[in-house]
Design an enzyme around this catalytic site. Sequence first.
Site, PDB file in Angstrom:
ATOM      1  N   PRO A 117      -5.453  -6.450   4.686  1.00  0.00           N
ATOM      2  CA  PRO A 117      -5.989  -7.279   3.602  1.00  0.00           C
ATOM      3  C   PRO A 117      -5.168  -8.573   3.497  1.00  0.00           C
ATOM      4  O   PRO A 117      -3.964  -8.556   3.743  1.00  0.00           O
ATOM      5  CB  PRO A 117      -5.764  -6.420   2.352  1.00  0.00           C
ATOM      6  CG  PRO A 117      -5.401  -5.061   2.825  1.00  0.00           C
ATOM      7  CD  PRO A 117      -4.854  -5.196   4.202  1.00  0.00           C
TER       8      PRO A 117
ATOM      9  N   HIS B 122     -11.064   4.699   8.072  1.00  0.00           N
ATOM     10  CA  HIS B 122      -9.846   4.603   7.264  1.00  0.00           C
ATOM     11  C   HIS B 122      -9.958   5.484   6.013  1.00  0.00           C
ATOM     12  O   HIS B 122      -9.005   6.149   5.617  1.00  0.00           O
ATOM     13  CB  HIS B 122      -9.609   3.158   6.812  1.00  0.00           C
ATOM     14  CG  HIS B 122      -8.742   2.387   7.744  1.00  0.00           C
ATOM     15  ND1 HIS B 122      -9.236   1.547   8.708  1.00  0.00           N
ATOM     16  CD2 HIS B 122      -7.390   2.326   7.859  1.00  0.00           C
ATOM     17  CE1 HIS B 122      -8.234   0.997   9.378  1.00  0.00           C
ATOM     18  NE2 HIS B 122      -7.093   1.456   8.883  1.00  0.00           N
TER      19      HIS B 122
ATOM     20  N   GLN C  91       0.822  -1.222   0.000  1.00  0.00           N
ATOM     21  CA  GLN C  91       0.000   0.000   0.000  1.00  0.00           C
ATOM     22  C   GLN C  91       0.850   1.265   0.000  1.00  0.00           C
ATOM     23  O   GLN C  91       0.525   2.244  -0.656  1.00  0.00           O
ATOM     24  CB  GLN C  91      -0.910   0.030   1.230  1.00  0.00           C
ATOM     25  CG  GLN C  91      -2.251  -0.616   1.015  1.00  0.00           C
ATOM     26  CD  GLN C  91      -3.162  -0.483   2.238  1.00  0.00           C
ATOM     27  OE1 GLN C  91      -3.067   0.460   3.003  1.00  0.00           O
ATOM     28  NE2 GLN C  91      -4.035  -1.457   2.423  1.00  0.00           N
TER      29      GLN C  91
ATOM     30  N   ASP D 111     -10.906   2.611   1.078  1.00  0.00           N
ATOM     31  CA  ASP D 111      -9.814   3.495   1.498  1.00  0.00           C
ATOM     32  C   ASP D 111      -8.561   3.317   0.643  1.00  0.00           C
ATOM     33  O   ASP D 111      -7.763   4.229   0.497  1.00  0.00           O
ATOM     34  CB  ASP D 111      -9.490   3.295   2.979  1.00  0.00           C
ATOM     35  CG  ASP D 111      -8.937   1.911   3.295  1.00  0.00           C
ATOM     36  OD1 ASP D 111      -9.736   0.963   3.357  1.00  0.00           O
ATOM     37  OD2 ASP D 111      -7.713   1.766   3.469  1.00  0.00           O
ATOM     38  N   GLN D 112      -8.394   2.120   0.048  1.00  0.00           N
ATOM     39  CA  GLN D 112      -7.187   1.869  -0.751  1.00  0.00           C
ATOM     40  C   GLN D 112      -7.214   2.617  -2.093  1.00  0.00           C
ATOM     41  O   GLN D 112      -6.175   2.808  -2.712  1.00  0.00           O
ATOM     42  CB  GLN D 112      -7.010   0.370  -1.016  1.00  0.00           C
ATOM     43  CG  GLN D 112      -6.746  -0.433   0.254  1.00  0.00           C
ATOM     44  CD  GLN D 112      -6.450  -1.899  -0.064  1.00  0.00           C
ATOM     45  OE1 GLN D 112      -5.403  -2.218  -0.617  1.00  0.00           O
ATOM     46  NE2 GLN D 112      -7.373  -2.786   0.272  1.00  0.00           N
TER      47      GLN D 112
END
Length: 366
Positions: A131, A320, A104, A297-298
């Site tokens: 994740p 998040h 990330q 959020d990613q």
Amino acid sequence: MAGPRVDVDGGLLEGGGQILRVSTALSCLLGLPLRVQKIRAGRSTPGLRPQHLSGLEMVRDLCGGHLEGAEIGSTEITFTPEKIKGGTHTADTKTAGSVCLLLQVSMPCVLFAASPSELRLKGGTNAEMAPQIDYTGMVFKPMVEKFGFKFNCDIKTRGYYPKGGGEVIVQMSPVKQLNPINLTDRGSVTKIYGRAFVAGVLPFKVAKEMAAAAVKCVRKEFRDLYVNIQPVQEPRDQAFGNGSGLIVIAETSTGCLLAGSSLGKRGVNADKVGIEAAEMLLANLRHGGAVDEHLQDQLIIFMALASGVSRIKTGPVTLHTQTAIHFAEQLAKAKFTVKKSEEEGDASKDAYIIECQGIGMTNPNL
């Protein structure tokens, strides 16, 4: 050529490692010197943990930057980025710290490197509070590639809590610019599939029980769909330590992917683990969003960097996501709006549209 330093409060909002990941990545990309204080202030063990430290060191190495105050337990760091380089970079948490969280922080950076990169990430592949690598490969990858880039993710070894010992190799080429995305039309669910795994000393029947319980749970809401959850025994030479868990994915007519997942724990029966993953998927489907709570959020940092307007439809906006938006606005000056979805049939659902005017970051090296 460094601008004025940006100060970030690591205790705001979600107050955890995510603030560090988003702000360090943006600092690296934008050439902004950064100071983060009160790192993970709200956590039971405040300060940097091994996975945060290896993430920071990786970004430092990616750009040949300068990092101060970075040690386990430290609550303040300063980072001065330099030019992002391609090539091979290794990050090792030496614990079960998540390789997915290392990805990330590093992925947005290497997209704007001068040449292709190979990231060797070591740690936990299937860890709590992060994740799972199956999610990264099966959901995150196809969805994030809609921004107009491709990456290759090769799982060499899987590693589980508490030992870690996993290794994943990610290869990607830089891009000139990211395209905006529009993920607002979920369409209808066309298939549901997944993977239930056991590794190490755990018996194969545990995988079969998790899969069966998840299938049964999903079938209650999707009676006519074929639900295919494959039980798998991880090969001995490709897994380090003992672990179990599963991921259940729904694919839709418009190409959206949403998932639920869970990990086995000592003393928790397999049925319960299977049901937990299925329930998580069903909850994500009920709110009508086109992305699930973990993708939400990613995607924020990529939306902030893209050129043009990106829109995603989500369920309730997570803390998040709010955190990622806050720091993308503070550091990158991207503009976000979040509003309740007005679309037909969404009135009763908890659906939101997150819209972003991206900054149109261009790769100076290409």
